[in-house]
Write a protein that holds these residues in place. Sequence first.
Motif, short mmCIF file in Angstrom:
data_model
loop_
_atom_site.label_atom_id
_atom_site.label_comp_id
_atom_site.label_asym_id
_atom_site.label_seq_id
_atom_site.Cartn_x
_atom_site.Cartn_y
_atom_site.Cartn_z
N PRO A 82 0.80 -1.22 0.00
CA PRO A 82 0.00 0.00 0.00
C PRO A 82 0.84 1.27 0.00
N SER A 83 2.08 1.18 0.51
CA SER A 83 2.90 2.39 0.59
C SER A 83 3.70 2.64 -0.68
N SER A 84 4.32 1.56 -1.23
CA SER A 84 5.18 1.74 -2.40
C SER A 84 4.53 1.30 -3.71
N GLY A 85 3.49 0.48 -3.60
CA GLY A 85 2.86 -0.02 -4.80
C GLY A 85 3.59 -1.19 -5.43
N LYS A 86 4.69 -1.67 -4.81
CA LYS A 86 5.45 -2.78 -5.37
C LYS A 86 4.70 -4.09 -5.21
N LEU A 87 4.97 -5.01 -6.14
CA LEU A 87 4.27 -6.29 -6.18
C LEU A 87 5.15 -7.39 -5.59
N ARG A 88 4.52 -8.33 -4.90
CA ARG A 88 5.26 -9.48 -4.40
C ARG A 88 4.33 -10.68 -4.28
N VAL A 89 4.96 -11.86 -4.25
CA VAL A 89 4.25 -13.10 -3.99
C VAL A 89 5.00 -13.80 -2.87
N GLU A 90 4.27 -14.28 -1.86
CA GLU A 90 4.90 -14.98 -0.74
C GLU A 90 4.49 -16.44 -0.77
N ALA A 91 5.40 -17.29 -0.28
CA ALA A 91 5.11 -18.73 -0.25
C ALA A 91 5.80 -19.35 0.95
N GLN A 92 5.34 -20.52 1.31
CA GLN A 92 5.97 -21.31 2.35
C GLN A 92 6.34 -22.67 1.76
N PHE A 104 8.98 -13.21 -3.40
CA PHE A 104 9.35 -12.88 -4.77
C PHE A 104 8.82 -11.48 -5.09
N PHE A 105 9.69 -10.61 -5.55
CA PHE A 105 9.31 -9.23 -5.87
C PHE A 105 9.29 -9.07 -7.38
N ALA A 106 8.27 -8.39 -7.87
CA ALA A 106 8.07 -8.30 -9.32
C ALA A 106 7.85 -6.85 -9.74
N GLN A 107 8.30 -6.53 -10.95
CA GLN A 107 8.09 -5.20 -11.52
C GLN A 107 6.71 -5.07 -12.16
N ARG A 108 6.26 -6.21 -12.71
CA ARG A 108 5.01 -6.18 -13.47
C ARG A 108 4.04 -7.22 -12.94
N THR A 109 2.77 -7.01 -13.16
CA THR A 109 1.74 -7.95 -12.72
C THR A 109 1.92 -9.30 -13.39
N SER A 110 2.30 -9.29 -14.67
CA SER A 110 2.48 -10.56 -15.38
C SER A 110 3.59 -11.39 -14.75
N MET A 111 4.66 -10.74 -14.31
CA MET A 111 5.76 -11.45 -13.66
C MET A 111 5.29 -12.02 -12.33
N ALA A 112 4.56 -11.24 -11.55
CA ALA A 112 4.05 -11.72 -10.27
C ALA A 112 3.10 -12.89 -10.48
N LYS A 113 2.25 -12.80 -11.50
CA LYS A 113 1.34 -13.90 -11.80
C LYS A 113 2.11 -15.17 -12.18
N GLY A 114 3.26 -14.98 -12.85
CA GLY A 114 4.10 -16.13 -13.20
C GLY A 114 4.62 -16.85 -11.97
N PHE A 115 5.07 -16.07 -10.98
CA PHE A 115 5.51 -16.68 -9.72
C PHE A 115 4.35 -17.42 -9.06
N GLU A 116 3.20 -16.78 -9.04
CA GLU A 116 2.03 -17.38 -8.39
C GLU A 116 1.68 -18.71 -9.06
N HIS A 117 1.79 -18.76 -10.38
CA HIS A 117 1.46 -19.98 -11.11
C HIS A 117 2.45 -21.10 -10.79
N GLN A 118 3.74 -20.75 -10.68
CA GLN A 118 4.75 -21.77 -10.41
C GLN A 118 4.63 -22.35 -9.01
N LEU A 119 4.25 -21.51 -8.05
CA LEU A 119 4.28 -21.90 -6.64
C LEU A 119 2.99 -22.62 -6.23
#
Length: 745
Positions: A82-92, A104-119
């Motif tokens: 909410p403060s920086s607007g940066k995207l991330r995906v967390e996993a355990q 995982f920190f991402a520049q673009r939504t598509s990159m973040a979605k890629g991490f989400e898909h892999q995990l």
Amino acid sequence: MRYADGAAPVRTTLDEPVATVAGRLAPKFEALGIRTAGDLLRYYPRRYADPSRLTDIAGLVVDEKASVVAEVRSASGVIRSPSSGKLRVEAQVTDGTSVLHLAFFAQRTSMAKGFEHQLRPGRRGLFTGKVGWFKGRAQLANPEMVWFDDDDPDAALDKAARPLPVYPASAALDSAKIASTVEVVLGPLRTGDVPDPVPADVRAARELGDLVDALRRVHRPQDERDWRVARHRLRYEEAFVLQAELARRRARAAGQPAVARPRVPGGLLDAFDERLPFTLTAGQREVGDQLADELAQPVPMQRLLQGEVGSGKTVVALRAMLQVVDAGGQAALLAPTEVLAAQHARSLRALLGDLAEGGLLGGADVGTQVCLLTGSVTGAARRQALLDAASGAAGIVVGTHALLEKTVQFAELGLVVVDEQHRFGVEQRDALRAKAAAQPHLLAMTATPIPRTVAMTVFGDLETSVLSELPAGRAGITSFVVPADRPAWMARTWGRVREEVARGGRAYVVCPRITGDDSDGADLLAQEAATLADAGEAPRRPPRAVLEVADELRAHPDLAGLEVGVLHGRMAPEDKDRALADFASGTVPVLVSTTVVEVGVDVPDATVMVILDADLFGVSQLHQLRGRVGRGTAPGVCLLVSGARPGSPADERLQHVAGTLDGFELAAFDLEQRREGDVLGASQSGGSSSLRLLRVTRDGELIEQARADARAVVEGDPELAAHPELAAAIEQLLAGDREEFLDRA
């Protein structure tokens, strides 16, 4: 041509730049010391991950890079800060018992979605990154990932059955990218494409396979046996090349003429032996006979003398020096520090008595002189020392690097004794030996016991003599680990110091630093890393410093009335001498010091040593320091004050030191704890060790085999004219500063 960043295998010569196969990634490979395609083939995996076994997450170490085989337990959706607007995906991910968090920190939504898909939960993979500690939990940030499943079920099963090479990587270049680039070079290789330094007849006798086959197996093993067979073959090659170079050096030295220095009846040596107030040990007599026989030959002696702390190396070396003086020569003793050089000069004069006053009023009829030449010897004293050395009046010249200066000349230099020889480079040793008309004999001494396998690997061009028997009358030393955070134990420590002084003893107190704001001082070990189980512990206090501790002890009630002195490397030479003299006499019975007292200092009345922050020192250093007490008839005690956690690696080191006085056992233990680059004792050019796979503690039998084979090859072909591949491998071994290191041996 296609490169590693989207590459297909291409044929290439091994001496081509790595850019040929790595393209734009070449600078990142060069930062790892990989400059050619051949370097890439020799960049072996550090270990192999087993996709079928999960990693023990609880054993990971904070702030160290780790490769973890684990299973995804859960993953978040895409989170926007909410403060920086940066995207991330967390996993355990989990090993079934413990949990490790991934971010995982991402520049673009598509990159973040890629991490989400892999995990996806249930997937198993290899996650590599630096273990961090964030908000009270362990975490890998942006780790590299290699998955063990696949869209093709057969391919997935095949991948899961094969060991996965894990390479020493960097933040800029991960293991997976290194593996894919290695494949570019490895794919088109054929038998004979890589020069093999091990001759065919040696390979056949030792049942060693083809080199290219070994490279394939080490980089792309199909099973565990593949990479084990390959590593054995490559370890043997490393040992063989090194032993061949040591054999060549040994042969060259033996081929140079030297002046024979046989024992002369009725001379200085006989007079010295008659006056000895103690009986030589059996070991001292045996080693003395070895040296005497070699000094009597017209080929230069090349011998390493090592032994236990207090085993009497100085007496053995002095007897060799006296034999040379009797035969018309001079001996030079080269020491690395002024404190050690001055101590040697005092010890030799004390042992010789009036035999060290040759030509002087009151001197013995048969005698010589011992002169000292260091940087702090100036004026008339320096001029006299130079004259005594050049005229031959001083049969024994003791000094530091000052002996190497052009103004220092000898009448007839016949023996060079180098103490703590590993501290001197090739140019320095050669500068001293060049002052002799003919090749002088060489006796290298080390106060640190060296395991036999290390001696074969690092000092293979020298014959080795070992003194393991302590002189009669030594009362021995007991050692204890003292927890620094236990006030009652610390109070007892200083009480024990008072008791020892009251009985006529002396007490050393050793600190790792001189002042509180020092960043140097002792060559300390890196502060111990914490595992995940104790990552939340508070940081330890700064290491203790000489000047602060001396002030504390002067005010300590248990030491009231006792003089407390200091000794460290920044003091003027005359102040160092005065501090040691006052300590030896008992005027100042407590001496707070840095490790400047580690070797050479001999105060028989010293009975107790307290080493503060002992967990910051290495095993051999602790053993050498401990050897400063218990040198007389009274028993010695060594108190290792430590802030290490019970059961930690640092605590294990200290308990091992406290548990044995066997320096060779401690040296072997020390070596097992150290990295391969430390075996050679010097940083290697290109950032990599010349011993990539060889481990001297583990591979002793293999090293002996390689040593015998290499000597046989060199004896039959000293210049290696019929073995150009071996000659080329030796030249590569000696690249950069590696030749200087080998010359130090």
